[in-house]
Write a protein that holds these residues in place. Structure first.
Motif, PDB file in Angstrom:
ATOM      1  N   LEU A  21      53.493  65.444  48.168  1.00  0.00           N
ATOM      2  CA  LEU A  21      53.573  66.704  47.419  1.00  0.00           C
ATOM      3  C   LEU A  21      52.212  67.094  46.850  1.00  0.00           C
ATOM      4  O   LEU A  21      51.856  68.273  46.811  1.00  0.00           O
ATOM      5  CB  LEU A  21      54.606  66.584  46.301  1.00  0.00           C
ATOM      6  CG  LEU A  21      56.066  66.450  46.754  1.00  0.00           C
ATOM      7  CD1 LEU A  21      56.987  66.274  45.556  1.00  0.00           C
ATOM      8  CD2 LEU A  21      56.493  67.675  47.561  1.00  0.00           C
ATOM      9  N   GLY A  22      51.453  66.075  46.410  1.00  0.00           N
ATOM     10  CA  GLY A  22      50.123  66.366  45.873  1.00  0.00           C
ATOM     11  C   GLY A  22      49.185  66.900  46.941  1.00  0.00           C
ATOM     12  O   GLY A  22      48.473  67.883  46.742  1.00  0.00           O
ATOM     13  N   GLY A  25      50.093  70.196  47.889  1.00  0.00           N
ATOM     14  CA  GLY A  25      49.599  71.131  46.890  1.00  0.00           C
ATOM     15  C   GLY A  25      48.225  71.674  47.241  1.00  0.00           C
ATOM     16  O   GLY A  25      47.953  72.862  47.057  1.00  0.00           O
ATOM     17  N   HIS A  26      47.343  70.793  47.756  1.00  0.00           N
ATOM     18  CA  HIS A  26      46.017  71.256  48.187  1.00  0.00           C
ATOM     19  C   HIS A  26      46.145  72.278  49.314  1.00  0.00           C
ATOM     20  O   HIS A  26      45.457  73.291  49.344  1.00  0.00           O
ATOM     21  CB  HIS A  26      45.172  70.077  48.675  1.00  0.00           C
ATOM     22  CG  HIS A  26      44.723  69.155  47.581  1.00  0.00           C
ATOM     23  ND1 HIS A  26      44.026  69.602  46.477  1.00  0.00           N
ATOM     24  CD2 HIS A  26      44.871  67.818  47.413  1.00  0.00           C
ATOM     25  CE1 HIS A  26      43.756  68.567  45.681  1.00  0.00           C
ATOM     26  NE2 HIS A  26      44.263  67.482  46.227  1.00  0.00           N
ATOM     27  N   LEU A  28      48.740  74.130  49.848  1.00  0.00           N
ATOM     28  CA  LEU A  28      49.369  75.341  49.315  1.00  0.00           C
ATOM     29  C   LEU A  28      48.346  76.269  48.666  1.00  0.00           C
ATOM     30  O   LEU A  28      48.552  77.485  48.615  1.00  0.00           O
ATOM     31  CB  LEU A  28      50.468  74.963  48.307  1.00  0.00           C
ATOM     32  CG  LEU A  28      51.733  74.371  48.922  1.00  0.00           C
ATOM     33  CD1 LEU A  28      52.694  73.917  47.826  1.00  0.00           C
ATOM     34  CD2 LEU A  28      52.420  75.358  49.855  1.00  0.00           C
ATOM     35  N   ARG A 158      52.378  59.664  41.221  1.00  0.00           N
ATOM     36  CA  ARG A 158      53.030  60.913  40.820  1.00  0.00           C
ATOM     37  C   ARG A 158      52.202  61.769  39.866  1.00  0.00           C
ATOM     38  O   ARG A 158      52.382  62.982  39.820  1.00  0.00           O
ATOM     39  CB  ARG A 158      54.402  60.635  40.210  1.00  0.00           C
ATOM     40  CG  ARG A 158      54.386  59.851  38.915  1.00  0.00           C
ATOM     41  CD  ARG A 158      55.812  59.521  38.481  1.00  0.00           C
ATOM     42  NE  ARG A 158      55.868  58.874  37.183  1.00  0.00           N
ATOM     43  CZ  ARG A 158      55.699  57.592  36.975  1.00  0.00           C
ATOM     44  NH1 ARG A 158      55.425  56.790  37.995  1.00  0.00           N
ATOM     45  NH2 ARG A 158      55.779  57.078  35.764  1.00  0.00           N
ATOM     46  N   MET A 161      50.161  64.233  41.618  1.00  0.00           N
ATOM     47  CA  MET A 161      51.074  65.251  42.136  1.00  0.00           C
ATOM     48  C   MET A 161      51.362  66.313  41.079  1.00  0.00           C
ATOM     49  O   MET A 161      51.317  67.516  41.354  1.00  0.00           O
ATOM     50  CB  MET A 161      52.381  64.602  42.583  1.00  0.00           C
ATOM     51  CG  MET A 161      53.454  65.597  43.012  1.00  0.00           C
ATOM     52  SD  MET A 161      55.098  64.844  43.165  1.00  0.00           S
ATOM     53  CE  MET A 161      55.513  64.535  41.424  1.00  0.00           C
ATOM     54  N   TYR A 162      51.675  65.862  39.850  1.00  0.00           N
ATOM     55  CA  TYR A 162      51.955  66.826  38.780  1.00  0.00           C
ATOM     56  C   TYR A 162      50.780  67.788  38.589  1.00  0.00           C
ATOM     57  O   TYR A 162      50.961  69.008  38.505  1.00  0.00           O
ATOM     58  CB  TYR A 162      52.227  66.107  37.452  1.00  0.00           C
ATOM     59  CG  TYR A 162      53.424  65.185  37.440  1.00  0.00           C
ATOM     60  CD1 TYR A 162      54.506  65.404  38.295  1.00  0.00           C
ATOM     61  CD2 TYR A 162      53.473  64.084  36.587  1.00  0.00           C
ATOM     62  CE1 TYR A 162      55.597  64.548  38.276  1.00  0.00           C
ATOM     63  CE2 TYR A 162      54.564  63.230  36.565  1.00  0.00           C
ATOM     64  CZ  TYR A 162      55.624  63.463  37.410  1.00  0.00           C
ATOM     65  OH  TYR A 162      56.706  62.619  37.391  1.00  0.00           O
ATOM     66  N   THR A 164      48.360  68.554  40.624  1.00  0.00           N
ATOM     67  CA  THR A 164      48.118  69.420  41.784  1.00  0.00           C
ATOM     68  C   THR A 164      49.119  70.555  41.850  1.00  0.00           C
ATOM     69  O   THR A 164      48.750  71.716  42.100  1.00  0.00           O
ATOM     70  CB  THR A 164      48.189  68.597  43.087  1.00  0.00           C
ATOM     71  OG1 THR A 164      47.239  67.527  43.005  1.00  0.00           O
ATOM     72  CG2 THR A 164      47.867  69.451  44.285  1.00  0.00           C
ATOM     73  N   LEU A 165      50.389  70.252  41.625  1.00  0.00           N
ATOM     74  CA  LEU A 165      51.420  71.291  41.728  1.00  0.00           C
ATOM     75  C   LEU A 165      51.282  72.341  40.630  1.00  0.00           C
ATOM     76  O   LEU A 165      51.431  73.543  40.882  1.00  0.00           O
ATOM     77  CB  LEU A 165      52.813  70.656  41.704  1.00  0.00           C
ATOM     78  CG  LEU A 165      53.142  69.759  42.906  1.00  0.00           C
ATOM     79  CD1 LEU A 165      54.543  69.179  42.777  1.00  0.00           C
ATOM     80  CD2 LEU A 165      53.006  70.533  44.213  1.00  0.00           C
ATOM     81  N   ASN A 168      48.584  74.750  41.347  1.00  0.00           N
ATOM     82  CA  ASN A 168      48.938  75.780  42.320  1.00  0.00           C
ATOM     83  C   ASN A 168      49.491  77.027  41.657  1.00  0.00           C
ATOM     84  O   ASN A 168      49.259  78.144  42.123  1.00  0.00           O
ATOM     85  CB  ASN A 168      49.953  75.240  43.327  1.00  0.00           C
ATOM     86  CG  ASN A 168      49.286  74.548  44.480  1.00  0.00           C
ATOM     87  OD1 ASN A 168      48.696  75.176  45.340  1.00  0.00           O
ATOM     88  ND2 ASN A 168      49.337  73.230  44.489  1.00  0.00           N
ATOM     89  N   SER A 200      41.584  76.904  39.386  1.00  0.00           N
ATOM     90  CA  SER A 200      42.697  75.960  39.518  1.00  0.00           C
ATOM     91  C   SER A 200      42.199  74.522  39.668  1.00  0.00           C
ATOM     92  O   SER A 200      42.844  73.581  39.190  1.00  0.00           O
ATOM     93  CB  SER A 200      43.575  76.334  40.719  1.00  0.00           C
ATOM     94  OG  SER A 200      42.901  76.147  41.938  1.00  0.00           O
TER      95      SER A 200
END
Length: 455
Positions: A21-22, A25-26, A28, A158, A161-162, A164-165, A168, A200
């Motif tokens: 997910l992280g 995120g990049h 995305l 995780r 991930m937090y 990075t998301l 976004n 960002s």
């Protein structure tokens, strides 16, 4: 038995999904840029592709160096050696910060290259101001990578991930108000997308630092090293692992980048279609990247424990898992090839070209996923030199010649370029598998011989 491998799937995913997910995120961030810029026209979308082509080469180098942190921290963690892990972390931050500054300067110096690559003039003129700003964003991104790879090495994936998301959301917000102009903000178009990325990435770095520095598990690592305590041998060990890893990524990314340039020679529409297919393929690739990082972590842990039989079993469970996942994506690309490109642009010719490329992209999902996970497992063993040589052979002695020859307009054009990618990735997957199979068997044999001698 198959269950010996499938029983590891849950643990693999537990570590991998935040990385997936992280990393997604990049992608995305790029997806948001592509979707929002695509509404401005094919030339603007092609300019993002061209500007990012050099950015991605620089990014691959920086991320490659940062990957050296993870196996070293993971091995130290497996051996319960906090002091050594802290040393690698602190030295890694310095290395990544210097890399970010160096890459920014090199990109500024490299801008004139775009004028000599036989690209459409209007695309180059749009790409350069976009590239200036995104290049500067590599500085906070590289420092973020140091914190991320350190946390990954401790099997805590995780938190990055937090960060990075959430970043976004920040990126999309600033994209909207700066690309199109909203309220008191001017309409900056491509430059607005670049500023959204820059803002960002600074936010992402701040958020990850804030989270890690306040978690009890990480606090022993945040006892900061005095300047005089920095040691050249530690920097050398990071470099010895990081430089070959950076070269591995460079060989692969530069192959993909060369395909962007080859597409540009075919025209603006071909380049825009190439960008759409690349962006979609990159999103599924991030799933494999997550499992690749998991392979580095889990293999590194087992190396620290000297448990090579379980190390081999766990690694093969990851190879099987990524193969099954990528097979699902391959089927999805084939079934949705006419629909997915319409989310990016309403140009009929670009949509048709992108749909053709997605068929080839579906085929190389399997080899692309396998090669990145096997490479991650080899990185966990801290085996980086021979894999670097393998990557060079696969991408530049196999992949590029195929892409160059069949990518000419009187051959297979855009599809021929992508068959070159397929050839390079498949060669890489096969050769890297042979390497891991050889090393893992050798390590098990050495331990077995040692036990026999001791007995």
């Amino acid at each position: 038995m198959l269950s010996n491998y499938t029983k590891e799937f849950r643990q693999n995913l537990k570590i991998a999904y935040p990385v997936m997910l992280g990393q997604l995120g990049h992608i995305l961030v790029a997806l948001a840029d592509n979707l929002m810029v695509g509404r401005l026209g094919a030339a603007q979308l092609a300019a993002v592709s061209l500007g990012n082509s050099l950015i991605f080469i620089a990014l691959s180098l920086g991320i490659g160096f940062s990957f050296a942190i993870t196996p070293l921290v993971a091995e130290a963690d497996g051996a319960n050696d906090t002091q050594t892990g802290r040393n690698y972390f602190h030295h890694g931050i310095v290395m990544c910060a210097l890399n970010g500054i160096l890459l920014f300067v090199l990109l500024l110096l490299a801008k004139p290259i775009l004028y000599y690559l036989d690209q459409p003039v209007e695309v180059v003129e749009l790409a350069i101001p976009y590239m200036d700003i995104v290049a500067f964003s590599l500085i906070p991104l590289m420092v973020f990578q140091a914190f991320k790879q350190f946390a990954d090495g401790l099997s805590n994936t995780r938190y990055a991930m937090y960060a990075t998301l959430v970043s976004n959301v920040v990126n999309v917000f600033f994209n909207f108000i700066l690309i199109y102009g909203f309220w008191i903000f001017p309409r900056l178009e491509l430059v607005g997308a670049a500023y959204g990325t820059l803002i960002s990435r600074f936010f992402m770095l701040w958020m990850l630092y804030y989270i890690l520095s306040r978690k009890k598990k990480f606090q022993p690592y945040f006892v900061w090293t005095r300047r005089k305590a920095f040691q050249l041998p530690i920097f050398k060990k990071l470099f010895d692992l990081g430089f070959p890893t950076a070269m591995q990524m460079l060989f692969e990314v530069s192959l993909f980048t060369s395909c962007i340039f080859l597409s540009g020679i075919l025209g603006t529409n071909a380049q825009a279609a190439n960008q759409i297919a690349l962006n979609l393929a990159a999103m599924t690739f991030m799933i494999a990247v997550g499992l690749g990082v998991t392979a580095t972590i889990r293999v590194g842990n087992q190396k620290g424990k000297a448990d090579f039989e379980n190390m081999r079993r766990i690694a093969f469970s990851l190879f099987l898992q990524v193969f099954l996942i990528e097979a699902v994506f391959a089927v999805g690309f084939i079934l949705l090839k006419d629909i997915l490109p319409t989310f990016y642009i309403d140009n009929v010719e670009v949509i048709l070209l992108a749909a053709q490329l997605l068929i080839v992209a579906a085929l190389f999902q399997l080899s692309d996923g396998l090669q990145v996970v096997i490479l991650g497992a080899l990185r966990g063993l801290q085996d980086v030199n021979i894999p670097t040589f393998i990557c060079f052979i696969a991408y530049w002695l196999v992949g590029f010649p195929v892409a160059w020859y069949f990518g000419q307009e009187d051959q297979m054009a855009s599809q021929g370029i992508w068959y070159g990618l397929l050839a390079g990735l498949s060669a890489s997957a096969v050769l890297l598998y042979i390497r891991f199979n050889y090393l893992s068997r050798k390590l098990i044999h050495q331990v077995s011989e040692g036990k026999t001698t001791a007995g």
